[in-house]
Motif scaffolding. Sequence first.
Motif, PDB file in Angstrom:
ATOM      1  N   CYS A   1      -4.623  -4.939   8.052  1.00 19.38           N
ATOM      2  CA  CYS A   1      -5.651  -5.577   7.221  1.00 19.38           C
ATOM      3  C   CYS A   1      -6.912  -4.732   7.190  1.00 19.38           C
ATOM      4  O   CYS A   1      -7.547  -4.581   6.140  1.00 19.38           O
ATOM      5  CB  CYS A   1      -5.950  -6.980   7.732  1.00 19.38           C
ATOM      6  N   ALA A   2      -7.279  -4.148   8.316  1.00 23.70           N
ATOM      7  CA  ALA A   2      -8.441  -3.263   8.359  1.00 23.70           C
ATOM      8  C   ALA A   2      -8.188  -2.010   7.525  1.00 23.70           C
ATOM      9  O   ALA A   2      -9.086  -1.524   6.821  1.00 23.70           O
ATOM     10  CB  ALA A   2      -8.777  -2.896   9.802  1.00 23.70           C
ATOM     11  N   ALA A   3      -6.965  -1.490   7.573  1.00 25.59           N
ATOM     12  CA  ALA A   3      -6.615  -0.329   6.747  1.00 25.59           C
ATOM     13  C   ALA A   3      -6.706  -0.680   5.268  1.00 25.59           C
ATOM     14  O   ALA A   3      -7.142   0.140   4.442  1.00 25.59           O
ATOM     15  CB  ALA A   3      -5.220   0.163   7.098  1.00 25.59           C
ATOM     16  N   ALA A   4      -6.310  -1.903   4.923  1.00 25.36           N
ATOM     17  CA  ALA A   4      -6.398  -2.350   3.526  1.00 25.36           C
ATOM     18  C   ALA A   4      -7.849  -2.388   3.069  1.00 25.36           C
ATOM     19  O   ALA A   4      -8.173  -1.950   1.957  1.00 25.36           O
ATOM     20  CB  ALA A   4      -5.753  -3.721   3.365  1.00 25.36           C
ATOM     21  N   VAL A   5      -8.736  -2.888   3.923  1.00 29.58           N
ATOM     22  CA  VAL A   5     -10.166  -2.912   3.576  1.00 29.58           C
ATOM     23  C   VAL A   5     -10.654  -1.495   3.312  1.00 29.58           C
ATOM     24  O   VAL A   5     -11.324  -1.225   2.313  1.00 29.58           O
ATOM     25  CB  VAL A   5     -11.008  -3.572   4.692  1.00 29.58           C
ATOM     26  N   GLY A   6     -10.317  -0.575   4.195  1.00 33.53           N
ATOM     27  CA  GLY A   6     -10.730   0.815   4.015  1.00 33.53           C
ATOM     28  C   GLY A   6     -10.185   1.414   2.738  1.00 33.53           C
ATOM     29  O   GLY A   6     -10.910   2.091   1.997  1.00 33.53           O
ATOM     30  N   ALA A   7      -8.919   1.169   2.447  1.00 33.94           N
ATOM     31  CA  ALA A   7      -8.313   1.711   1.229  1.00 33.94           C
ATOM     32  C   ALA A   7      -8.964   1.124  -0.020  1.00 33.94           C
ATOM     33  O   ALA A   7      -9.229   1.850  -0.992  1.00 33.94           O
ATOM     34  CB  ALA A   7      -6.810   1.435   1.219  1.00 33.94           C
TER      35      ALA A   7
ATOM     36  N   ALA B   1      -4.221   1.785  -3.084  1.00 31.02           N
ATOM     37  CA  ALA B   1      -4.946   0.784  -2.278  1.00 31.02           C
ATOM     38  C   ALA B   1      -4.258  -0.576  -2.358  1.00 31.02           C
ATOM     39  O   ALA B   1      -4.151  -1.289  -1.353  1.00 31.02           O
ATOM     40  CB  ALA B   1      -6.394   0.680  -2.749  1.00 31.02           C
ATOM     41  N   TYR B   2      -3.758  -0.944  -3.540  1.00 34.15           N
ATOM     42  CA  TYR B   2      -3.085  -2.233  -3.683  1.00 34.15           C
ATOM     43  C   TYR B   2      -1.740  -2.240  -2.969  1.00 34.15           C
ATOM     44  O   TYR B   2      -1.323  -3.277  -2.430  1.00 34.15           O
ATOM     45  CB  TYR B   2      -2.928  -2.611  -5.152  1.00 34.15           C
ATOM     46  N   ALA B   3      -1.060  -1.116  -2.945  1.00 33.67           N
ATOM     47  CA  ALA B   3       0.203  -1.037  -2.205  1.00 33.67           C
ATOM     48  C   ALA B   3      -0.041  -1.191  -0.704  1.00 33.67           C
ATOM     49  O   ALA B   3       0.700  -1.911  -0.016  1.00 33.67           O
ATOM     50  CB  ALA B   3       0.903   0.285  -2.506  1.00 33.67           C
ATOM     51  N   ILE B   4      -1.073  -0.541  -0.196  1.00 34.88           N
ATOM     52  CA  ILE B   4      -1.430  -0.693   1.218  1.00 34.88           C
ATOM     53  C   ILE B   4      -1.793  -2.147   1.510  1.00 34.88           C
ATOM     54  O   ILE B   4      -1.390  -2.712   2.533  1.00 34.88           O
ATOM     55  CB  ILE B   4      -2.592   0.260   1.585  1.00 34.88           C
ATOM     56  N   THR B   5      -2.536  -2.760   0.604  1.00 32.08           N
ATOM     57  CA  THR B   5      -2.939  -4.156   0.783  1.00 32.08           C
ATOM     58  C   THR B   5      -1.733  -5.088   0.748  1.00 32.08           C
ATOM     59  O   THR B   5      -1.665  -6.059   1.507  1.00 32.08           O
ATOM     60  CB  THR B   5      -3.972  -4.555  -0.282  1.00 32.08           C
ATOM     61  N   LEU B   6      -0.777  -4.799  -0.115  1.00 32.22           N
ATOM     62  CA  LEU B   6       0.433  -5.618  -0.170  1.00 32.22           C
ATOM     63  C   LEU B   6       1.200  -5.539   1.147  1.00 32.22           C
ATOM     64  O   LEU B   6       1.646  -6.564   1.677  1.00 32.22           O
ATOM     65  CB  LEU B   6       1.322  -5.197  -1.339  1.00 32.22           C
ATOM     66  N   VAL B   7       1.344  -4.352   1.698  1.00 34.82           N
ATOM     67  CA  VAL B   7       2.019  -4.198   2.994  1.00 34.82           C
ATOM     68  C   VAL B   7       1.256  -4.982   4.067  1.00 34.82           C
ATOM     69  O   VAL B   7       1.857  -5.706   4.872  1.00 34.82           O
ATOM     70  CB  VAL B   7       2.144  -2.706   3.380  1.00 34.82           C
ATOM     71  N   ALA B   8      -0.072  -4.849   4.060  1.00 33.78           N
ATOM     72  CA  ALA B   8      -0.892  -5.589   5.028  1.00 33.78           C
ATOM     73  C   ALA B   8      -0.699  -7.094   4.860  1.00 33.78           C
ATOM     74  O   ALA B   8      -0.610  -7.829   5.854  1.00 33.78           O
ATOM     75  CB  ALA B   8      -2.363  -5.215   4.861  1.00 33.78           C
ATOM     76  N   ALA B   9      -0.645  -7.555   3.621  1.00 35.95           N
ATOM     77  CA  ALA B   9      -0.493  -8.988   3.366  1.00 35.95           C
ATOM     78  C   ALA B   9       0.858  -9.494   3.851  1.00 35.95           C
ATOM     79  O   ALA B   9       0.935 -10.577   4.448  1.00 35.95           O
ATOM     80  CB  ALA B   9      -0.667  -9.272   1.876  1.00 35.95           C
TER      81      ALA B   9
END
Length: 135
Positions: free
Chosen positions: A3-9, A42-50
Amino acid sequence: MWCAAAVGALLFSIRVATTIFEELPADRMLAGRIAGRAFITAYAITLVAAVIAVGVVWVTRSNGSKLDRWIAGVLLVASVLELFWVAPAITHHGAGWPGSFASLHAVGGGLHLLLAVFALVLAWRLLDWVEDGPR
């Protein structure tokens, strides 16, 4: 951590997009394509985080607050919308979007902000779990 990585991305993709449009003012089409790739990543990273967050909160918050489940669910739905509907529509100049390009851009920006805020809140709340154990 995801989730923190998603924020950064998500935050970094905004910086990348603004820099690209500043550096390529004469070729907005090229700038848009490059920025679109940054946002899609960034959205792909966020999807993985989610997806990871949904799994974590369903396992660790089964007897506790439903807030984390709700936040993780919204993060998942919003990241799917951004990655598979809004971002592709923006990169294709509004194709498949029922309204104007300005409305599409506004929805995309709003969802982007929602993703960043919810990923940050969830990263913070899950960090609490790591330190204190399940609630």
